[in-house]
Design a protein around this motif. Structure first.
Motif, PDB file in Angstrom:
ATOM      1  N   THR A 291       0.828  -1.209   0.000  1.00 29.26           N
ATOM      2  CA  THR A 291       0.000   0.000   0.000  1.00 29.26           C
ATOM      3  C   THR A 291       0.864   1.262   0.000  1.00 29.26           C
ATOM      4  OG1 THR A 291      -1.650  -1.232   1.246  1.00 29.26           O
ATOM      5  CG2 THR A 291      -1.918   1.147   1.129  1.00 29.26           C
TER       6      THR A 291
ATOM      7  N   GLU B 224       3.651   1.676  -1.481  1.00 30.88           N
ATOM      8  CA  GLU B 224       4.089   1.891  -2.867  1.00 30.88           C
ATOM      9  C   GLU B 224       2.975   2.537  -3.668  1.00 30.88           C
ATOM     10  OE1 GLU B 224       5.728  -2.213  -3.870  1.00 30.88           O
ATOM     11  OE2 GLU B 224       7.345  -0.837  -4.406  1.00 30.88           O
ATOM     12  N   GLU B 225       1.800   1.975  -3.494  1.00 28.98           N
ATOM     13  CA  GLU B 225       0.650   2.489  -4.211  1.00 28.98           C
ATOM     14  C   GLU B 225       0.370   3.951  -3.858  1.00 28.98           C
ATOM     15  OE1 GLU B 225      -2.520   1.151  -5.715  1.00 28.98           O
ATOM     16  OE2 GLU B 225      -3.307   3.181  -5.452  1.00 28.98           O
ATOM     17  N   LEU B 226       0.351   4.231  -2.571  1.00 26.68           N
ATOM     18  CA  LEU B 226       0.034   5.592  -2.143  1.00 26.68           C
ATOM     19  C   LEU B 226       1.110   6.578  -2.579  1.00 26.68           C
ATOM     20  CD1 LEU B 226      -1.346   4.931   1.430  1.00 26.68           C
ATOM     21  CD2 LEU B 226      -2.619   5.688  -0.564  1.00 26.68           C
TER      22      LEU B 226
ATOM     23  N   SER C 263       3.215   6.362  -5.192  1.00 28.55           N
ATOM     24  CA  SER C 263       3.285   6.656  -6.623  1.00 28.55           C
ATOM     25  C   SER C 263       1.997   7.289  -7.132  1.00 28.55           C
ATOM     26  CB  SER C 263       3.635   5.404  -7.417  1.00 28.55           C
ATOM     27  OG  SER C 263       2.779   4.347  -7.060  1.00 28.55           O
ATOM     28  N   ALA C 264       0.881   6.893  -6.554  1.00 28.50           N
ATOM     29  CA  ALA C 264      -0.373   7.447  -7.053  1.00 28.50           C
ATOM     30  C   ALA C 264      -0.665   8.822  -6.464  1.00 28.50           C
ATOM     31  CB  ALA C 264      -1.527   6.498  -6.765  1.00 28.50           C
ATOM     32  N   TYR C 265      -0.447   8.974  -5.177  1.00 28.09           N
ATOM     33  CA  TYR C 265      -0.857  10.216  -4.521  1.00 28.09           C
ATOM     34  C   TYR C 265       0.299  11.068  -4.017  1.00 28.09           C
ATOM     35  CZ  TYR C 265      -5.679   8.549  -4.624  1.00 28.09           C
ATOM     36  OH  TYR C 265      -6.906   8.117  -5.032  1.00 28.09           O
ATOM     37  N   ASP C 266       1.518  10.616  -4.232  1.00 24.31           N
ATOM     38  CA  ASP C 266       2.671  11.393  -3.756  1.00 24.31           C
ATOM     39  C   ASP C 266       2.569  11.733  -2.282  1.00 24.31           C
ATOM     40  OD1 ASP C 266       4.630  11.821  -5.749  1.00 24.31           O
ATOM     41  OD2 ASP C 266       3.176  13.004  -6.865  1.00 24.31           O
TER      42      ASP C 266
END
Lengths: 328, 328
Positions: free
Chosen positions: A112, A114-116, A118-121
């Motif tokens: 999560t 990583e996801e947060l 790259s997606a939301y900086d």
DNA sequence: TCCAGGAATTTGATCGTTCAAGACCTTGGA
DNA sequence: TCCAAGGTCTTGAACGATCAAATTCCTGGA
């Protein structure tokens, strides 16, 4: 209602985009008079920076992430929720927003991240429920991602900033209170050895007893009302002169209370966490300063995020307080 | 680790940026073979869309906002927290994230809406604690901002979608349970008239009694253990044949239990909300399906956000369930 | 063989902000 | 009088995605 951008403000104030941006971010490079003019335009138009655009350029989102537990039902579950409330307040005051996520286990949580990121900086993370061998902190530290933990890094190398509550001093205070009110045989009802928090709470009790040159027995069981009741029965039966129990949680304390009532024993009980249950039934309990802890976490994060990070990580240890009620 | 953008993926797959974008957003316009090649490139590079950039172009953030109460301490405070947990889960599954905010009062909350909308381009709001004369819903509706309320619009015109728990049916079930176990004189301990939720809970009790051609007395006081105890004392003293009490909250129920014990009266008690306190002390209580409510809220929001909104607002009314424990 | 027309793909522009660099004023010392 | 040096402000480019329009590729019918 047209969309108001920095260009709208610039036009109204008769300056360039960049000057408006400067008024917002580095006011000192703008002449007093101009600055005022721009500020007026901003106010008149009700302009607000668009985070997405700013973020795209600067890479910073003014967002911090916290995990919320899936749906914990226990008596003690509310502790993290209360921390969350405090954190949301503190973040808001500092111009940040809190984003939530859930995760099933440490590895899922790292995915999560990583996801947060790259997606939301995301700018930073606040971790709770730290434990032995926690892989999350090293993952974050290895990537230089700003984070603070609420809970010290049990066992792990101490390379990041954290805020924690001095669990030991909480049970020490509880035990001293019991000593002061005349108890001489004080037991401890805690969790199995190995959890940092649980060990610390036991340690505080032992320390207070030691200082008074007294001895006491303790039990370690999984958290719960029933397990607590069973353990308390055992303890009280084995030691007829025990008149008080310090417990590692309100659940255990509630169990202890039940056991004592059943056995017709007069036994003072002190719990831990000052949960709603404690308030409701008049249980004396050790209270963690959760709002303050959240505020301190935010302070530490701001240091990290503003680049004025101290060379060495900062550690904050807050003293809990004892909330006296009927049971002790 | 270089930053992976849509251009990186395009290069690797030997296609243009737009084709990658199409694979992501409208896969059906891309030839099967190309689609696969792009998907592989995405996987190999671990590419993820940057929300900020997407948002700037589309104006949508995949973010929904929920208010978290400042730091409520009561027994019942945890209800909203549990809803929040469920909502975070449901939002995550749907590809959305939950952002938190606090607000002191309705007007402050509306100001926060403006802030969140212009700064973060929030996609939607979930409102809780709706009440009579709630200015928030009309503000949002007037601006065509997608939102759902958890709690029906008490009194206000019913122009938006909402999810609510059928409070009345909860107390009806509780009362019927008591009737089934032989109780004939069943009182109700609730809040002062005027709150929608409280009135509905009283109504459910009255309905069940009515169906059984029985009468019962009720009291209305501010929520709390002590107020509940006082009111229960009054009720029980005035009516010696009352053998059971249905309560509008676990706090009141706890007070009722206390009062009955003091007075040496054998009195069944049922609370509402199935809080941690109820679980801890074995209080039978009406349980709201909070996780499901959160899921349904998310479903409604997705309808709104995907533009496939039904012409008329949707209303979801969920039945609560009765959790039987020792007190009834 | 040629071309119409749809499918598949690419190109340039754009969202709103900040960075980097350049332009324009002043001011004051040589 | 002229120029250097600051102080103040402006101009283009860039962040990473999507939209809209343009282009290329196919396919099949005349």
């Amino acid at each position: 209602m047209e969309k108001v951008t920095i260009a709208t403000v610039a036009r109204r104030a008769g300056v360039s985009r960049q000057t408006v941006s400067n008024v917002l971010n580095t006011p000192d490079v703008v002449r007093e008079e101009t600055r005022e003019r721009v500020r007026e335009a901003i106010a008149e138009l009700g302009y607000r920076v668009n985070q997405a655009a700013r973020q795209m350029r600067t890479g910073r989102s003014r967002l911090i992430a916290v995990r919320i537990e899936p749906a914990n039902d226990g008596i003690n579950g509310s502790v993290l929720d209360r921390f969350l409330h405090g954190l949301t307040d503190a973040a808001g005051l500092a111009g940040y927003r809190v984003m939530l996520y859930t995760a099933a286990g440490d590895d899922d949580e790292i995915a999560t991240y990583e996801e947060l990121l790259s997606a939301y900086d995301l700018d930073a993370f606040v971790l709770t429920s730290t434990h032995h061998g926690d892989p999350r902190t090293s993952w974050l530290a290895g990537r230089d991602i700003p984070f603070v933990t609420f809970g010290r890094p049990w066992g792990a190398p101490d390379t990041h900033s954290w805020v924690d509550v001095d669990n030991a001093s909480g049970t020490t205070a509880a035990t001293e209170r019991l000593l002061a009110t005349g108890h001489r045989r004080i037991g401890f009802l805690g969790w199995p050895a190995g959890s940092g928090v649980g060990d610390a709470r036991r340690e505080g009790w032992a320390r207070a007893l030691g200082a008074a040159h007294l001895l006491g027995s303790s039990a370690g069981v999984e958290d719960g009302v029933d397990t607590g009741a069973a353990a308390a029965r055992g303890l009280l039966a084995a030691e007829p002169d025990t008149t008080a129990l310090v417990c590692a949680s309100d659940s255990l304390a509630l169990g202890a209370l039940e056991a004592a009532r059943e056995m017709g024993r007069d036994c003072a009980v002190i719990g831990f966490d000052d949960t709603a249950v404690a308030r409701a039934i008049g249980l004396t309990s050790v209270s963690q300063p959760l709002a303050e802890a959240a505020g301190r976490c935010m302070d530490l994060l701001r240091e990290l995020l503003d680049g004025r990070a101290p060379s060495a990580p900062t550690h904050v240890l807050l003293p809990p307080s004892l909330v006296l009620r009927q049971t002790a």
